[in-house]
Design a protein around this motif. Structure first.
Motif, PDB file in Angstrom:
ATOM      1  N   PHE A  13       8.402  37.546  23.178  1.00  0.00           N
ATOM      2  CA  PHE A  13       7.872  38.843  22.754  1.00  0.00           C
ATOM      3  C   PHE A  13       7.578  38.801  21.261  1.00  0.00           C
ATOM      4  CE2 PHE A  13      10.976  39.394  26.120  1.00  0.00           C
ATOM      5  CZ  PHE A  13      10.371  40.266  27.017  1.00  0.00           C
ATOM      6  N   ALA A  14       6.565  39.540  20.828  1.00  0.00           N
ATOM      7  CA  ALA A  14       6.277  39.614  19.392  1.00  0.00           C
ATOM      8  C   ALA A  14       5.386  40.810  19.102  1.00  0.00           C
ATOM      9  CB  ALA A  14       5.609  38.326  18.907  1.00  0.00           C
ATOM     10  N   ALA A  15       5.299  41.106  17.819  1.00  0.00           N
ATOM     11  CA  ALA A  15       4.343  42.095  17.310  1.00  0.00           C
ATOM     12  C   ALA A  15       3.703  41.484  16.076  1.00  0.00           C
ATOM     13  CB  ALA A  15       5.050  43.398  16.959  1.00  0.00           C
ATOM     14  N   PRO A  16       2.374  41.363  16.049  1.00  0.00           N
ATOM     15  CA  PRO A  16       1.719  40.743  14.894  1.00  0.00           C
ATOM     16  C   PRO A  16       1.797  41.650  13.670  1.00  0.00           C
ATOM     17  CG  PRO A  16       0.089  41.658  16.374  1.00  0.00           C
ATOM     18  CD  PRO A  16       1.411  41.813  17.060  1.00  0.00           C
ATOM     19  N   ARG A  17       1.813  41.011  12.522  1.00  0.00           N
ATOM     20  CA  ARG A  17       1.796  41.767  11.271  1.00  0.00           C
ATOM     21  C   ARG A  17       0.356  42.101  10.931  1.00  0.00           C
ATOM     22  NH1 ARG A  17       5.172  39.292   6.536  1.00  0.00           N
ATOM     23  NH2 ARG A  17       6.796  40.082   7.932  1.00  0.00           N
ATOM     24  N   ARG A  18       0.069  43.384  10.862  1.00  0.00           N
ATOM     25  CA  ARG A  18      -1.277  43.827  10.532  1.00  0.00           C
ATOM     26  C   ARG A  18      -1.427  43.934   9.026  1.00  0.00           C
ATOM     27  NH1 ARG A  18      -3.311  42.797  15.453  1.00  0.00           N
ATOM     28  NH2 ARG A  18      -2.227  43.975  17.091  1.00  0.00           N
ATOM     29  N   LEU A  19      -2.434  43.212   8.492  1.00  0.00           N
ATOM     30  CA  LEU A  19      -2.672  43.240   7.057  1.00  0.00           C
ATOM     31  C   LEU A  19      -3.325  44.553   6.654  1.00  0.00           C
ATOM     32  CD1 LEU A  19      -3.964  39.612   6.474  1.00  0.00           C
ATOM     33  CD2 LEU A  19      -1.639  40.502   6.147  1.00  0.00           C
ATOM     34  N   SER A  20      -2.855  45.137   5.580  1.00  0.00           N
ATOM     35  CA  SER A  20      -3.453  46.382   5.085  1.00  0.00           C
ATOM     36  C   SER A  20      -4.852  46.089   4.543  1.00  0.00           C
ATOM     37  CB  SER A  20      -2.590  46.973   3.964  1.00  0.00           C
ATOM     38  OG  SER A  20      -1.311  47.257   4.449  1.00  0.00           O
ATOM     39  N   GLY A  45       0.765  33.149  14.223  1.00  0.00           N
ATOM     40  CA  GLY A  45       0.466  33.812  12.951  1.00  0.00           C
ATOM     41  C   GLY A  45       1.631  34.671  12.483  1.00  0.00           C
ATOM     42  N   LYS A  46       1.390  35.500  11.516  1.00  0.00           N
ATOM     43  CA  LYS A  46       2.455  36.327  10.945  1.00  0.00           C
ATOM     44  C   LYS A  46       2.850  37.421  11.945  1.00  0.00           C
ATOM     45  CE  LYS A  46       1.141  35.580   6.123  1.00  0.00           C
ATOM     46  NZ  LYS A  46       2.324  34.756   5.849  1.00  0.00           N
ATOM     47  N   TYR A  47       4.130  37.683  11.989  1.00  0.00           N
ATOM     48  CA  TYR A  47       4.644  38.653  12.952  1.00  0.00           C
ATOM     49  C   TYR A  47       5.659  39.575  12.289  1.00  0.00           C
ATOM     50  CZ  TYR A  47       8.320  35.121  12.997  1.00  0.00           C
ATOM     51  OH  TYR A  47       9.284  34.223  12.619  1.00  0.00           O
ATOM     52  N   VAL A  48       5.883  40.710  12.906  1.00  0.00           N
ATOM     53  CA  VAL A  48       6.882  41.663  12.443  1.00  0.00           C
ATOM     54  C   VAL A  48       8.229  41.368  13.089  1.00  0.00           C
ATOM     55  CG1 VAL A  48       7.525  44.106  12.367  1.00  0.00           C
ATOM     56  CG2 VAL A  48       5.129  43.421  12.100  1.00  0.00           C
ATOM     57  N   MET A  80      12.083  46.538  27.132  1.00  0.00           N
ATOM     58  CA  MET A  80      11.789  47.947  26.844  1.00  0.00           C
ATOM     59  C   MET A  80      11.646  48.257  25.355  1.00  0.00           C
ATOM     60  SD  MET A  80      11.435  49.281  29.776  1.00  0.00           S
ATOM     61  CE  MET A  80      11.240  50.952  29.148  1.00  0.00           C
ATOM     62  N   ASP A  81      11.782  47.272  24.507  1.00  0.00           N
ATOM     63  CA  ASP A  81      11.704  47.484  23.062  1.00  0.00           C
ATOM     64  C   ASP A  81      10.273  47.847  22.661  1.00  0.00           C
ATOM     65  OD1 ASP A  81      11.722  47.312  20.248  1.00  0.00           O
ATOM     66  OD2 ASP A  81      13.294  45.780  20.288  1.00  0.00           O
ATOM     67  N   GLY A  82      10.082  49.059  22.183  1.00  0.00           N
ATOM     68  CA  GLY A  82       8.753  49.534  21.824  1.00  0.00           C
ATOM     69  C   GLY A  82       8.149  48.844  20.623  1.00  0.00           C
ATOM     70  N   ARG A  83       8.957  48.109  19.866  1.00  0.00           N
ATOM     71  CA  ARG A  83       8.412  47.388  18.720  1.00  0.00           C
ATOM     72  C   ARG A  83       7.555  46.205  19.147  1.00  0.00           C
ATOM     73  NH1 ARG A  83      13.775  45.980  15.571  1.00  0.00           N
ATOM     74  NH2 ARG A  83      14.357  45.547  17.753  1.00  0.00           N
ATOM     75  N   PHE A  84       7.814  45.652  20.318  1.00  0.00           N
ATOM     76  CA  PHE A  84       7.017  44.534  20.825  1.00  0.00           C
ATOM     77  C   PHE A  84       5.706  45.065  21.395  1.00  0.00           C
ATOM     78  CE2 PHE A  84      11.371  42.627  21.648  1.00  0.00           C
ATOM     79  CZ  PHE A  84      11.322  41.764  20.559  1.00  0.00           C
ATOM     80  N   THR A  85       4.633  44.363  21.110  1.00  0.00           N
ATOM     81  CA  THR A  85       3.320  44.752  21.634  1.00  0.00           C
ATOM     82  C   THR A  85       2.677  43.655  22.474  1.00  0.00           C
ATOM     83  OG1 THR A  85       2.216  43.957  19.607  1.00  0.00           O
ATOM     84  CG2 THR A  85       2.890  46.283  19.675  1.00  0.00           C
ATOM     85  N   GLU A  86       3.161  42.404  22.340  1.00  0.00           N
ATOM     86  CA  GLU A  86       2.557  41.282  23.054  1.00  0.00           C
ATOM     87  C   GLU A  86       3.647  40.417  23.682  1.00  0.00           C
ATOM     88  OE1 GLU A  86      -1.597  40.548  20.667  1.00  0.00           O
ATOM     89  OE2 GLU A  86       0.215  39.666  19.785  1.00  0.00           O
ATOM     90  N   LEU A 116       2.723  46.006  27.371  1.00  0.00           N
ATOM     91  CA  LEU A 116       2.501  44.784  26.604  1.00  0.00           C
ATOM     92  C   LEU A 116       1.195  44.133  27.030  1.00  0.00           C
ATOM     93  CD1 LEU A 116       6.097  43.294  26.963  1.00  0.00           C
ATOM     94  CD2 LEU A 116       5.144  44.306  24.891  1.00  0.00           C
ATOM     95  N   THR A 117       0.615  43.356  26.147  1.00  0.00           N
ATOM     96  CA  THR A 117      -0.558  42.556  26.496  1.00  0.00           C
ATOM     97  C   THR A 117      -0.175  41.084  26.438  1.00  0.00           C
ATOM     98  OG1 THR A 117      -1.312  42.537  24.188  1.00  0.00           O
ATOM     99  CG2 THR A 117      -2.179  44.262  25.632  1.00  0.00           C
ATOM    100  N   LEU A 118      -0.796  40.303  27.303  1.00  0.00           N
ATOM    101  CA  LEU A 118      -0.500  38.879  27.367  1.00  0.00           C
ATOM    102  C   LEU A 118      -1.205  38.158  26.222  1.00  0.00           C
ATOM    103  CD1 LEU A 118       1.135  37.131  29.371  1.00  0.00           C
ATOM    104  CD2 LEU A 118      -1.018  36.644  30.549  1.00  0.00           C
ATOM    105  N   ASN A 119      -0.446  37.310  25.527  1.00  0.00           N
ATOM    106  CA  ASN A 119      -0.982  36.588  24.379  1.00  0.00           C
ATOM    107  C   ASN A 119      -0.913  35.083  24.640  1.00  0.00           C
ATOM    108  OD1 ASN A 119      -0.273  35.079  21.639  1.00  0.00           O
ATOM    109  ND2 ASN A 119      -1.593  36.816  21.139  1.00  0.00           N
ATOM    110  N   HIS A 120      -2.025  34.407  24.431  1.00  0.00           N
ATOM    111  CA  HIS A 120      -2.100  32.975  24.741  1.00  0.00           C
ATOM    112  C   HIS A 120      -1.126  32.157  23.891  1.00  0.00           C
ATOM    113  CE1 HIS A 120      -3.761  29.095  25.858  1.00  0.00           C
ATOM    114  NE2 HIS A 120      -3.885  28.802  24.570  1.00  0.00           N
ATOM    115  N   SER A 121      -1.034  32.441  22.600  1.00  0.00           N
ATOM    116  CA  SER A 121      -0.141  31.669  21.726  1.00  0.00           C
ATOM    117  C   SER A 121       1.321  31.849  22.132  1.00  0.00           C
ATOM    118  CB  SER A 121      -0.341  32.076  20.273  1.00  0.00           C
ATOM    119  OG  SER A 121      -1.640  31.747  19.823  1.00  0.00           O
ATOM    120  N   LEU A 122       1.691  33.082  22.474  1.00  0.00           N
ATOM    121  CA  LEU A 122       3.064  33.319  22.918  1.00  0.00           C
ATOM    122  C   LEU A 122       3.338  32.612  24.241  1.00  0.00           C
ATOM    123  CD1 LEU A 122       3.619  37.094  22.059  1.00  0.00           C
ATOM    124  CD2 LEU A 122       4.427  35.095  20.792  1.00  0.00           C
ATOM    125  N   SER A 123       2.343  32.571  25.129  1.00  0.00           N
ATOM    126  CA  SER A 123       2.519  31.847  26.385  1.00  0.00           C
ATOM    127  C   SER A 123       2.646  30.352  26.138  1.00  0.00           C
ATOM    128  CB  SER A 123       1.351  32.129  27.332  1.00  0.00           C
ATOM    129  OG  SER A 123       1.385  33.464  27.782  1.00  0.00           O
TER     130      SER A 123
END
Length: 295
Positions: free
Chosen positions: A284-291, A223-226, A257-263, A180-187
C-alpha cells in the motif's frame, strides 16, 4: 503486517482388528479387488447418503505418502515430502489380516462421514503384511501465473468492497473510505517480495537480502511517497481466502481500511515444495504530490 493462513486440515485415525468384526453389510461383488476398488465400494454403496458421489481417484503421490506413513513418518511430513498440496486430508491405519472385502465392510460401518466427504477426491494406500495405510485427500487448485492479473483484480474488488462499505477490524470500526487503485510499480514490488519468500520458503516482511517494504517500493520505481504499508500471507490458495484472512486479522484489516493509502500492488508466488505453497503480498502507498510552483 503478516499472517500465516491455514492451508490444510487433516487427521489420522488408527483402527484395529476388532473393528473389522462389525459386519452385517453384503460383500462387494469383487471380494478380492484392489484396495481402491474396495474403498470406493464402501464410498459409493456401503454408506447411506442422498448426495451423489464420485469414486476416489488413485494418486501416485498419495501412494508414496502412504508408503512413508508405513515407514513411521508423520502424515504432514509425508505429504510435504512427496510434494502433495491438499486442502484437506485424512489417514486411516488398519491393523490385522484383513481382506479387501473386510476393509470395505469395516470402513462402511465406521467411517461413512469420512468416506462420503465430497471434498476428498484422491486416494493412496500401502499394504504391508497385515497392516494397511490409506490416505484420502482433497487436492487444491493453485492459481496459475496466467491468472495473475485476474487474481489481483479480484483481491482489489474484495478490498474495495470493504473500504467503501466500512468495516470492523477487531474492536475498531473504520468508516467508509475511498477505493484503492491498482499501481503497476507497487505490484512489481509485491511480486518481488512474494517470489523472494517463495524461493526461500521464508515468511517475513524483511526480504532475504535484508530489504524492507519501503525499500522494495523504492526499487520498483514508485517515486516519492507519503506512507507505505504491507500485508503478507502464506498458505491461502485463492484470492478470496487470502483476502478473508487479512480482513479477519485486525492489524492487516487496518492496513486495508487506512484512508491514507490511495494505491495498492498485489502479487503472489508459488513454491509447492514448501509447507505454505503460495505466498501473497499487498503493498500500500500514497504518492507525494508536489505543490505547484508559484512561478
Amino acid at each position: 503486517m503478516k499472517t500465516r493462513l491455514p492451508r490444510v486440515a487433516g487427521s489420522a485415525l488408527s483402527v484395529g482388528w476388532a473393528l473389522a468384526a462389525v459386519l452385517g453389510l453384503p460383500l462387494p461383488q469383487a471380494a478380492r479387488a484392489e484396495v481402491l476398488d474396495s474403498v470406493n465400494w464402501a464410498r459409493l454403496h456401503g454408506c447411506n447418503a442422498a448426495a451423489a458421489r464420485v469414486p476416489l481417484q488413485n494418486s501416485l503421490k498419495l501412494q508414496n505418502a502412504a508408503s512413508r506413513l508405513a515407514g513411521g513418518a508423520d502424515l504432514h511430513e509425508s505429504l510435504a515430502r512427496v510434494g502433495y498440496t491438499g486442502s484437506q486430508f485424512t489417514a486411516l491405519h488398519v491393523s490385522g489380516a484383513l481382506s479387501d472385502a473386510q476393509v470395505s465392510r469395516m470402513l462402511a460401518a465406521n467411517y461413512c462421514r469420512t468416506l462420503t466427504d465430497p471434498k476428498l477426491r484422491e486416494f493412496g494406500a500401502e499394504r504391508r503384511g497385515g497392516e494397511l495405510w490409506m490416505v484420502l485427500a482433497a487436492p487444491v487448485a493453485i492459481p496459475s501465473v496466467a491468472d495473475a492479473e485476474s487474481v489481483s483484480r479480484h483481491i482489489l474488488e474484495l478490498v474495495n468492497e470493504a473500504r467503501v462499505a466500512g468495516h470492523r477490524c477487531g474492536a475498531r470500526y473504520f468508516s467508509p473510505v475511498a477505493p484503492l487503485t491498482l499501481n503497476h510499480s507497487l505490484s512489481t514490488a509485491a511480486l518481488a517480495h512474494s517470489r523472494d519468500m517463495a524461493a526461500h520458503a521464508e515468511f517475513d516482511h524483511r526480504g532475504h537480502d535484508g530489504s524492507t517494504p519501503a525499500l522494495r517500493v523504492q526499487r520498483a520505481g514508485y517515486g516519492k511517497y507519503v506512507i507505505v504499508g504491507e500485508n503478507i500471507a502464506a498458505g491461502a490458495m485463492t484470492a478470496a481466502e487470502a483476502t478473508q484472512g487479512w480482513l479477519a486479522s485486525p492489524a492487516h484489516c487496518e492496513n486495508i481500511m487506512d484512508g491514507r493509502f490511495t494505491e495498492i500492488g498485489i502479487a503472489y508466488a508459488e513454491n509447492l515444495r514448501s509447507s505454505a505453497g503460495v505466498y501473497w503480498t499487498q503493498d500500500f502507498a500514497a504518492p507525494r504530490r508536489l505543490s505547484p510552483s508559484p512561478y
